[in-house]
Design an enzyme around this catalytic site. Structure first.
Site, PDB file in Angstrom:
ATOM      1  N   TRP A  47     -78.901  71.277  46.212  1.00 11.45           N
ATOM      2  CA  TRP A  47     -79.536  71.307  45.040  1.00 11.45           C
ATOM      3  C   TRP A  47     -78.983  70.146  44.327  1.00 11.45           C
ATOM      4  O   TRP A  47     -79.580  69.302  43.848  1.00 11.45           O
ATOM      5  CB  TRP A  47     -79.225  72.459  44.415  1.00 11.45           C
ATOM      6  CG  TRP A  47     -79.846  72.900  43.031  1.00 11.45           C
ATOM      7  CD1 TRP A  47     -80.841  72.272  42.409  1.00 11.45           C
ATOM      8  CD2 TRP A  47     -79.450  73.911  42.103  1.00 11.45           C
ATOM      9  NE1 TRP A  47     -81.039  72.586  41.281  1.00 11.45           N
ATOM     10  CE2 TRP A  47     -80.330  73.478  40.847  1.00 11.45           C
ATOM     11  CE3 TRP A  47     -78.567  74.887  42.076  1.00 11.45           C
ATOM     12  CZ2 TRP A  47     -79.960  74.460  39.956  1.00 11.45           C
ATOM     13  CZ3 TRP A  47     -78.468  75.694  40.869  1.00 11.45           C
ATOM     14  CH2 TRP A  47     -78.895  75.384  39.716  1.00 11.45           C
ATOM     15  N   HIS A  94     -67.214  69.277  52.517  1.00 15.52           N
ATOM     16  CA  HIS A  94     -66.607  70.562  52.349  1.00 15.52           C
ATOM     17  C   HIS A  94     -64.973  70.445  52.376  1.00 15.52           C
ATOM     18  O   HIS A  94     -64.346  71.677  52.321  1.00 15.52           O
ATOM     19  CB  HIS A  94     -66.927  71.744  53.185  1.00 15.52           C
ATOM     20  CG  HIS A  94     -68.676  72.053  53.132  1.00 15.52           C
ATOM     21  ND1 HIS A  94     -69.073  72.134  51.910  1.00 15.52           N
ATOM     22  CD2 HIS A  94     -69.663  72.153  53.675  1.00 15.52           C
ATOM     23  CE1 HIS A  94     -70.509  72.319  51.888  1.00 15.52           C
ATOM     24  NE2 HIS A  94     -70.654  72.418  52.992  1.00 15.52           N
ATOM     25  N   SER A 124     -73.874  84.558  50.539  1.00 15.71           N
ATOM     26  CA  SER A 124     -74.796  83.324  50.747  1.00 15.71           C
ATOM     27  C   SER A 124     -74.527  82.798  52.383  1.00 15.71           C
ATOM     28  O   SER A 124     -75.343  82.441  53.067  1.00 15.71           O
ATOM     29  CB  SER A 124     -74.724  82.310  49.729  1.00 15.71           C
ATOM     30  OG  SER A 124     -75.524  81.120  50.202  1.00 15.71           O
ATOM     31  N   PHE A 216     -85.594  75.900  42.127  1.00 17.12           N
ATOM     32  CA  PHE A 216     -85.422  76.725  43.479  1.00 17.12           C
ATOM     33  C   PHE A 216     -86.683  76.662  44.300  1.00 17.12           C
ATOM     34  O   PHE A 216     -86.790  76.575  45.365  1.00 17.12           O
ATOM     35  CB  PHE A 216     -84.712  78.016  43.200  1.00 17.12           C
ATOM     36  CG  PHE A 216     -84.658  78.990  44.402  1.00 17.12           C
ATOM     37  CD1 PHE A 216     -83.511  78.815  45.255  1.00 17.12           C
ATOM     38  CD2 PHE A 216     -85.722  79.931  44.651  1.00 17.12           C
ATOM     39  CE1 PHE A 216     -83.474  79.537  46.337  1.00 17.12           C
ATOM     40  CE2 PHE A 216     -85.693  80.778  45.885  1.00 17.12           C
ATOM     41  CZ  PHE A 216     -84.419  80.598  46.624  1.00 17.12           C
ATOM     42  N   ARG A 240     -82.308  80.862  49.905  1.00 12.26           N
ATOM     43  CA  ARG A 240     -82.399  82.160  50.031  1.00 12.26           C
ATOM     44  C   ARG A 240     -82.914  82.954  48.835  1.00 12.26           C
ATOM     45  O   ARG A 240     -84.197  83.397  48.652  1.00 12.26           O
ATOM     46  CB  ARG A 240     -81.270  82.892  50.398  1.00 12.26           C
ATOM     47  CG  ARG A 240     -81.438  84.196  51.056  1.00 12.26           C
ATOM     48  CD  ARG A 240     -80.112  84.511  51.732  1.00 12.26           C
ATOM     49  NE  ARG A 240     -79.075  84.777  50.720  1.00 12.26           N
ATOM     50  CZ  ARG A 240     -78.829  85.685  50.176  1.00 12.26           C
ATOM     51  NH1 ARG A 240     -79.505  86.650  50.062  1.00 12.26           N
ATOM     52  NH2 ARG A 240     -77.965  85.679  49.012  1.00 12.26           N
ATOM     53  N   LYS A 241     -82.080  82.740  47.942  1.00 10.32           N
ATOM     54  CA  LYS A 241     -82.430  83.728  46.545  1.00 10.32           C
ATOM     55  C   LYS A 241     -82.175  82.797  45.334  1.00 10.32           C
ATOM     56  O   LYS A 241     -82.943  82.992  44.569  1.00 10.32           O
ATOM     57  CB  LYS A 241     -81.706  84.913  46.539  1.00 10.32           C
ATOM     58  CG  LYS A 241     -82.225  86.169  47.345  1.00 10.32           C
ATOM     59  CD  LYS A 241     -81.550  87.473  46.797  1.00 10.32           C
ATOM     60  CE  LYS A 241     -82.258  88.880  47.396  1.00 10.32           C
ATOM     61  NZ  LYS A 241     -81.473  89.906  46.855  1.00 10.32           N
ATOM     62  N   GLY A 242     -81.009  82.224  45.235  1.00 11.13           N
ATOM     63  CA  GLY A 242     -80.711  81.287  44.276  1.00 11.13           C
ATOM     64  C   GLY A 242     -80.423  81.929  43.075  1.00 11.13           C
ATOM     65  O   GLY A 242     -81.079  81.541  41.932  1.00 11.13           O
TER      66      GLY A 242
HETATM   67  P1  A3P Z   1     -78.287  81.739  48.144  1.00  8.25           P
HETATM   68  O1  A3P Z   1     -78.024  81.901  49.775  1.00  8.25           O
HETATM   69  O2  A3P Z   1     -77.469  82.812  47.198  1.00  8.25           O
HETATM   70  O3  A3P Z   1     -79.746  81.974  47.846  1.00  8.25           O
HETATM   71  P2  A3P Z   1     -75.570  75.101  49.901  1.00  8.25           P
HETATM   72  O4  A3P Z   1     -76.598  74.084  49.530  1.00  8.25           O
HETATM   73  O5  A3P Z   1     -74.235  74.546  49.362  1.00  8.25           O
HETATM   74  O6  A3P Z   1     -75.593  75.448  51.236  1.00  8.25           O
HETATM   75  O7  A3P Z   1     -76.083  76.015  48.883  1.00  8.25           O
HETATM   76  C1  A3P Z   1     -77.130  76.992  49.127  1.00  8.25           C
HETATM   77  C2  A3P Z   1     -77.111  77.854  47.960  1.00  8.25           C
HETATM   78  O8  A3P Z   1     -77.848  77.367  46.743  1.00  8.25           O
HETATM   79  C3  A3P Z   1     -78.218  79.102  48.203  1.00  8.25           C
HETATM   80  O9  A3P Z   1     -77.627  80.310  47.675  1.00  8.25           O
HETATM   81  C4  A3P Z   1     -79.359  78.521  47.514  1.00  8.25           C
HETATM   82  O10 A3P Z   1     -80.426  79.372  47.271  1.00  8.25           O
HETATM   83  C5  A3P Z   1     -78.900  77.821  46.319  1.00  8.25           C
HETATM   84  N1  A3P Z   1     -79.772  77.002  45.821  1.00  8.25           N
HETATM   85  C6  A3P Z   1     -80.284  75.693  46.336  1.00  8.25           C
HETATM   86  N2  A3P Z   1     -81.184  75.421  45.474  1.00  8.25           N
HETATM   87  C7  A3P Z   1     -81.134  76.125  44.029  1.00  8.25           C
HETATM   88  C8  A3P Z   1     -81.839  76.082  42.711  1.00  8.25           C
HETATM   89  N3  A3P Z   1     -82.641  75.052  42.430  1.00  8.25           N
HETATM   90  N4  A3P Z   1     -81.623  76.775  42.003  1.00  8.25           N
HETATM   91  C9  A3P Z   1     -80.546  77.939  42.431  1.00  8.25           C
HETATM   92  N5  A3P Z   1     -79.965  78.149  43.499  1.00  8.25           N
HETATM   93  C10 A3P Z   1     -80.291  77.072  44.410  1.00  8.25           C
END
Ligand code: A3P
Length: 280
Positions: A47, A94, A124, A216, A240-242
């Site tokens: 994101w 990371h 997550s 999201f 997944r859920k965000g």
């Molecule tokens: P969830 O698994 O809780 O949904 P990364 O990119 O570091 O792997 O992080 C992934 C997490 O960021 C996921 O969480 C994803 O849904 C969430 N995410 C990505 N884009 C998003 C957005 N626009 N708004 C809110 N959450 C977001």
């Protein structure tokens, strides 16, 4: 395994050996206008990467396709291709602060530090790892015991957070701390502040467009899937859920207590607070 921490067995580490591989990263010469996006796993890296990319390019086009869409610092392939890229480049990582390119830090070049509360990031990560090739198929209980309570991946969430908190405290504004929860709750304010930090021009309309393009729902429909590393019968769980607070659907009362105790022990001297639900 390297210095007590574990890392995914990716080819660059296996080919060079961890000692040489991580020394090369610490000695890596970034350019002055390169941005390091340092995040704990599952804290919204894709994101924020997309947001930074839009702010830097001043275009709301998705930067999600092609082999160089993301420069992952710890697994850089094709270094000559990376050198050819016109900047500013965004490197994601990371790795903990102590393993980042030394010169980038000494020269006080820009770092965006992204983190998320440990409970939601654990849920997550659990879903993200489900069905990934080479990863054991854990039940939530097994995963909680074996990895949440004994997290050593990329040095573990606690170490990552402690090092970054200290680094932010000692920085002179060249590290931009950004919490996933704040970005969810106050998206406009945080993206505007990010634009200021990156020293890019912006208008309210442009920021609104970035918010919309990076919502999201829109990212879920547009970003690269992780299907190449997922077993064929599993679904991608990158988006997944965000939300904030999904941990409540997974943690038992006892698991919550155990993690709170561990958190308190590890973080008692660390001046940082995380949000665990919307109403905080
Ligand atoms: P969830 O698994 O809780 O949904 P990364 O990119 O570091 O792997 O992080 C992934 C997490 O960021 C996921 O969480 C994803 O849904 C969430 N995410 C990505 N884009 C998003 C957005 N626009 N708004 C809110 N959450 C977001």
């Amino acid at each position: 395994t390297y210095k007590g921490s574990t890392f995914p067995p990716k080819p660059p580490i296996l080919e060079k050996g961890p000692e040489k591989h991580f020394a090369d990263i610490t000695n890596y010469n970034t350019r002055d206008n390169d941005i390091l996006l340092c995040s704990s796993q599952k804290s919204g890296t894709h994101w924020v990467h997309e947001i930074i990319s839009m702010l830097l390019t001043q275009k709301t086009e998705y930067n999600s396709h092609g082999p160089m869409w993301e420069l992952n610092l710890e697994y850089l392939r094709q270094p000559e291709e990376v050198e050819k890229l016109v900047g500013p480049r965004i490197f994601t990582t990371h790795l903990p602060f102590s393993m980042l390119p030394r010169k980038h830090i000494e020269k006080r070049n820009k770092i965006v530090y992204l983190n998320r509360n440990l409970k939601d990031r654990s849920v997550s990560l659990y879903h993200f790892l489900q069905g990934k090739i080479g990863v054991p198929v854990w039940t939530w209980e097994e995963y909680f015991e074996q990895t949440v309570l004994h997290d050593t991946v990329y040095t573990g969430w606690f170490n990552f957070t402690k090092e970054m908190t200290e680094a932010v405290k000692n920085s002179s504004g060249h590290i931009f701390p950004l919490m996933y929860e704040d970005l969810v709750l106050e998206t406009k304010k945080n993206i505007t502040n990010l634009a200021k930090f990156l020293e890019v021009p912006y208008t309210e309309n442009f920021i609104n467009e970035v918010i919309e393009r990076c919502s999201f729902k829109n990212l879920k429909g547009n970003k690269r899937d992780v299907s190449e590393v997922i077993q064929p019968d599993k679904k991608s769980t990158l988006f997944r859920k965000g939300v904030i607070g999904d941990w409540k659907n997974w943690f038992t009362v006892s698991q919550n207590q155990q993690l709170d105790e561990l958190y308190h022990k590890e973080m008692k001297d660390v001046d940082i607070k995380f949000k665990y639900e919307y109403s905080q």
